[in-house]
Structure formats: C-alpha cells, structure tokens
Design an enzyme around this catalytic site. Sequence first.
Site, PDB file in Angstrom:
ATOM      1  CE1 TYR A 185      16.405   8.339  10.689  1.00 30.79           C
ATOM      2  CE2 TYR A 185      15.074   8.453  12.675  1.00 30.79           C
ATOM      3  CZ  TYR A 185      15.170   8.301  11.306  1.00 30.79           C
ATOM      4  OH  TYR A 185      14.042   8.115  10.557  1.00 30.79           O
ATOM      5  NE  ARG A 224      10.657   9.277  20.245  1.00 35.44           N
ATOM      6  CZ  ARG A 224       9.559   9.097  19.517  1.00 35.44           C
ATOM      7  NH1 ARG A 224       9.600   9.274  18.209  1.00 35.44           N
ATOM      8  NH2 ARG A 224       8.417   8.760  20.066  1.00 35.44           N
ATOM      9  NE  ARG A 254       0.624   4.892  15.793  1.00 38.10           N
ATOM     10  CZ  ARG A 254       0.683   3.568  15.848  1.00 38.10           C
ATOM     11  NH1 ARG A 254       0.109   2.852  14.904  1.00 38.10           N
ATOM     12  NH2 ARG A 254       1.306   2.946  16.831  1.00 38.10           N
ATOM     13  CD  GLN A 290     -15.933  -2.889   0.514  1.00 41.63           C
ATOM     14  OE1 GLN A 290     -14.763  -3.230   0.594  1.00 41.63           O
ATOM     15  NE2 GLN A 290     -16.398  -2.133  -0.477  1.00 41.63           N
ATOM     16  CB  CYS A 325      -0.481   7.945   9.934  1.00 45.80           C
ATOM     17  SG  CYS A 325      -0.681   6.273  10.609  1.00 45.80           S
ATOM     18  CB  ALA A 377     -18.243   6.801   1.873  1.00 50.13           C
ATOM     19  CB  CYS A 382      -5.475   5.620  16.927  1.00 50.30           C
ATOM     20  SG  CYS A 382      -4.190   4.767  15.991  1.00 50.30           S
ATOM     21  CD  GLU A 412     -26.291  -0.529   4.616  1.00 54.98           C
ATOM     22  OE1 GLU A 412     -26.329  -1.684   4.147  1.00 54.98           O
ATOM     23  OE2 GLU A 412     -25.606   0.385   4.134  1.00 54.98           O
TER      24      GLU A 412
END
Length: 685
Positions: free
Chosen positions: A198, A246, A346, A449, A376, A422, A369, A441
């Site tokens: 930056y 930073r 995170r 999955q 994110c 889910a 995480c 289940e």
Amino acid sequence: MATPDPPVTAPPRATASAPSGPAGHRFPTLFSPLRVGAVELANRIVMTAHVTHYGEDHLISQRHVDYYTERIKGGAGLVITEVQGVHPTSTAGFPEVCFAFPPEAVERNAALAASVHAHGGRVFAQLWHSGMHTDGRLFSHYIQPVGPSSLPCTRYREPPREMEEEDIEEVIEGFAASAANLKAAGIDGAEIHMGHSYLIGQFLSPYYNRRTDRWGGSLDNRLRLALAVLDRIWERVGADWTVGVRISADELVPGGLGLADMQQVCQALVARTRVDFIDCSVGTFNSGAIMVPPMYFPHGVNVHLAAAIRGACPGTPVLAVGRITDPALAEKVLDSGAADLVGMTRALLCDPELPNKARSGRTEEILHCIGCLQACLGRMHDGKAISCLLNPAAGKEREWGPGNLVAAAERRRVVVVGGGPAGMEAARVAAQRGHAVTLLEKQSALGGQVQLIVRQPKREEFGEITRWWPRELERLGVDVRTGREATAEGILALDPQVVIVATGSVPDKTGFSYHECDRPGMPGAELPHVLTAWEVLESPGRAGGRVILVDENGSYEAACTADFLAQRGHKVTVVTRWFRLGVDIPDAVIGLLYTRLAKAGAEVRTTAVVREIAPDHVLIENVFSKSSQTEPCDSVVLVMGKTPCNRLYRELKGRVPALHLIGDAAAPRVMDQAIYEGHKAGRQA
C-alpha cells in the site's frame, strides 16, 4: 490439534508473571499483560486488521461494534479495526471502505471504543492509504488513483498519477488528522499500514518507487514519507497515545524489500521516531497467497520473520501473524522469543471464545480455523460482507452471537436427519437451546461429504469438522444414531415435534449441464469408465492412467480432485468452459492449485467442453470457435451438478408439526451455506 513447531530464532524474551487459574499452568505467557505504548493489554492475543465490508456510509458501523466487541468478550486483549482510509483517494477496491478523516468518523469510532472498553479490552484502528492499489471506477464518481510512480496495480490494472509535492503533503496531513480523530473518539491507538504494497510501502520499496526526487532512490529518501507520517501524527496527538506500524517483513518479490532490508527499515524507524510496536506481516499484491495464507501453508508460517524483526529492534514489541490458530502454538511462539504478541485473527473469526476456552482449560471445545478462506477472504474479494465457513454467526453477532442463543421456551423433541455439516450444526444449536435432539445418519460416521474432502491433498484440515462437531454433540447430550438409513415411518415413530431434513445430495452422472438445458445429458456418460469425483475419492484405483476431468461447476471439487489424481501419478487433463479452472476459488488459492497441477504434469483446457464420451476417447469442443478434437483417455471424471436427496422431506410434509429442509437437500450449494442453514434451523427449532 497438532501444530508444527514454528521456525523461531529470536533471542529469548523476558519471563512474564503467570496469571492464576488454569491458564497460569498451560499458557502463562499468552495470558500475561503487556505494556504497548501508552496502554496495557490484558494479554497477548490480537485480532489484527482485516477488511470486513461491514461499513456504512464509509464509516465504522454498529455491525463492526458488535463484531469486535464479541472478540473482546471472548477474551482477546486487543482488536485492530480494518483499514480506515486517510484520504478520499484511499479506497482500494472496497465498496464499503471506511474513512477516518471525516468529522463523522469520531462518533462512530467512539461507539466502538466505548463498547470495547466496557468489556475490558483495547482497540486500535489501522490507518491506511491504498496508493496505486485503487479501483478508480469503484464508486459512481471516478477516483484518480495516485502512487509514488505510474506503475499500474496488478489487481485493478489502472496506472496511477505520480504524486506531486502537494499530493504527498495532503496524505501526510490526512494521516495526522485521522489519528487525531481516533484519539478524540477514545480509540487507544493507531496502526499505520506500511506493508502489503500500500502507499507507504510503495514509497519504501524500490520495486514500486521509481522516483528520482527526494522521495525516491536512496533508503533515506524512500523512508521520508513513513517518517513524515509518524512525526506529524505525534505532533498532533501528543505523547500519551500509542502508534505502531504494520509492515511486510519480506515483500517476496525480486527487486523488492527482503527481510534484511526490512530489518534496516525498522531499525531506522525506531531510531528516528517513536514506534510503539511492529506488526510483522508479509508479501505484496505481487506475492500471491502468502498475505493471508490458506491451508496450503503450515501453521506459524511467518513467525520466523517476526523473530528476525524483533532481533533487529530489541525493546520494541513485535506482533507475529500467519496461521497461529491454536493457543499451544501461540504460547510456543511467545516463549521462544519470536514475538511479544500473536495475531490470531481468523482463529477469533472462527471461534470468538478461543481465549476464554484456553484460559479456563477447555481447549477441546475450541473450534479451530482451517484456513479454507471460503467465507472470509473469498467473500471479501467478491465485495461481500465476510463471515466464516465454520462459524455462521461471524458478522451476525447482534442476531446470532453466543449471548443471543437463549433457551427454548418449551423443550421439544427434535429429529435431525443427516449427519453432514448442516445436520450436525442444526443438532448442536437445537441441543444448546435445551431441546431433546436425535440425529440420524445412514453412514457409520458423521461428516457427510467432508469424509471425501479430507482425502484431497492439503485439505486434511477439513477434518476439524469431523472432530469438533461430534465431540460437541456428545458433550451436549445429542442422541446420535449412525449406520442405519432413516425412513419416514421410523422418524414418525420417534414422535418428533420438529424434524430437520439435512440429507444432502448426490452427484449427477448423466452429464447434464445447466449451461445447456436443452441437452438432457452427455452421450457416453453411462459407460463404465465414467466416474464422479466422489467415486474417485472413495476408490482411487478405479481411475485409469489417462484421466479427462470435466469441470462444469467451477468449484474446489474439480480443482482439488484433479490435484488428487495428478499427485497420484495420473495424467490429468481438466476441461472447463470458463477462462480458468476454479472460477469460484479466490485468486490466491487457485494460483497455488495451478502451481501444484503444473508441477504434477496436469493440463488445463479452458473455454472448452466435452461433447461426447467414447470407450477410449472424448470429443472436446471449443466454446467459441466450435472447433473440436478427440483426446484419448482411460477414464472420465465428471464434476457437474448434484441432485438433492429430499425424498424424506416430501414424505414427511404435512405429517409433523414443524419441518425444515436445509443444506444440499434443499439445493446443492457450498458448505458455508449449508452450515448457515443448519444454524438457522437449530435456532428456529
């Protein structure tokens, strides 16, 4: 959760006094206080700056307040807000970019400071100018990007206007005025962003700074802007505040600033002005994924950089970042002398209660995480408000924060059908609310999955899902029944008041593509050598030596299955209709996958489709020219659509008091949507 030893090489740090209680035994350094500039932090855990897209009217919002406060309530010592621009030209490509320079910013930041302080925490704000990394077409009015030189940004590809003396003075004054606003608001300090290429980092780096005037060339000249910004801020705010920087401790670009260069830069900053702390990140827009390292990188990947900067600047607190997701690793980083503070950003996005759980000895309850970046960084790059794949409450703290999960007015019998992400989340949340929950289940183990995802290379950390959720279900007393397929009559025999159907989906094997709905399928899809990605992951031996993989959904499933096969020695050719493989995968991650595929000898055919499958070849057609060619193969792997498994839902409709259909059983999508719907259904049960 196992974590590798970080590569730490700094001198040993001073021994901190250990707090009382469980944390004093296990993590005494992590939970010890630290003086940083004018403030004392209660502990060494920091949520570092990261873009959220939660802004309103380009200011800090109530959503920010709720989000950051939740992490302080969860036990973090410090939160650093996302970038707050110091000038109207500082926008990057963030549609909800926040600004610190307008007078209105004081009131918004004051609300944040008051909330954080009320819960015993500290808050800094990151001040920043994006420089050449600016999308001039972002808003309805055009913005003219500016930079030290007229080099275009690699992401937005707009050449900036080379800054003149008056432009530079405006930016310096913008930093000072913004810092004064922050102090007036009660914010505890500022972090000046000098990394990630930056604006200030652009002036520092010979890679970006091609000037020949007093702002470019020698190191002293390239340091001039950084020093001027810090000096002007201190003039404006006085000594009783905290200001740090930073940095990118290594830009990781040829001709840029390496670690030795950045040690010299930091030594000069510390020697010539006041710097209260150094936050050591890494990389630039030209460096790829390393700025926000995904699961393809080891834990603690950047710790050695913080160690080197700390060794070069003794006495200045240093913050280490880079996949520090576990309190045991954080403690090791601190005890090794690599750093004084640890960024667990995170990790706190995923589990805001991580510090409190670690302090009280409940480490098994921490949800770690996994570095997937899907909800994110992936959402951030799409201009959407960020969340977390594993924690759907992230960003919805006012509605879904832990304190808002209230006990149900009436204890109900809840049956959840399906033990994928889910279903497990629905069962967990319903049980937390006090319901009597039974989870059914058909497989012998929970996970759905996920049991296949963890077989893909570098995706093993998805196993956190099959570790944490079953453990939580057991802790909460959920009646988990595996190994038997549920039927409507069997479910009704349990006399449920609420049924949540989360039975998932199965891959479509007809070769049907939703891009061409007039075609019922792909000729030859019924042949025995045609497999789905699931079948390959379950039984790798079924795939022949030469594999054509058809990518029709642009997801991780295609790219990571191709990687799975290529790493096992198969000659893989991926055929995708888009301009690149994995169009739904963030640029940083797909770059890593392309590298892995290239090194393994795999080939990617873009803007192409498979028109027909024969026993020993496929017919590939170019999407635009319509020219075609045959390609020999031994196996074809289809990654196309999925079919929802919703038969039970239809059979139960109208036969139970409350019925929910969630996740892939409703419509096959991505995992964060499935977990979100599971959480929502659990709250509604």
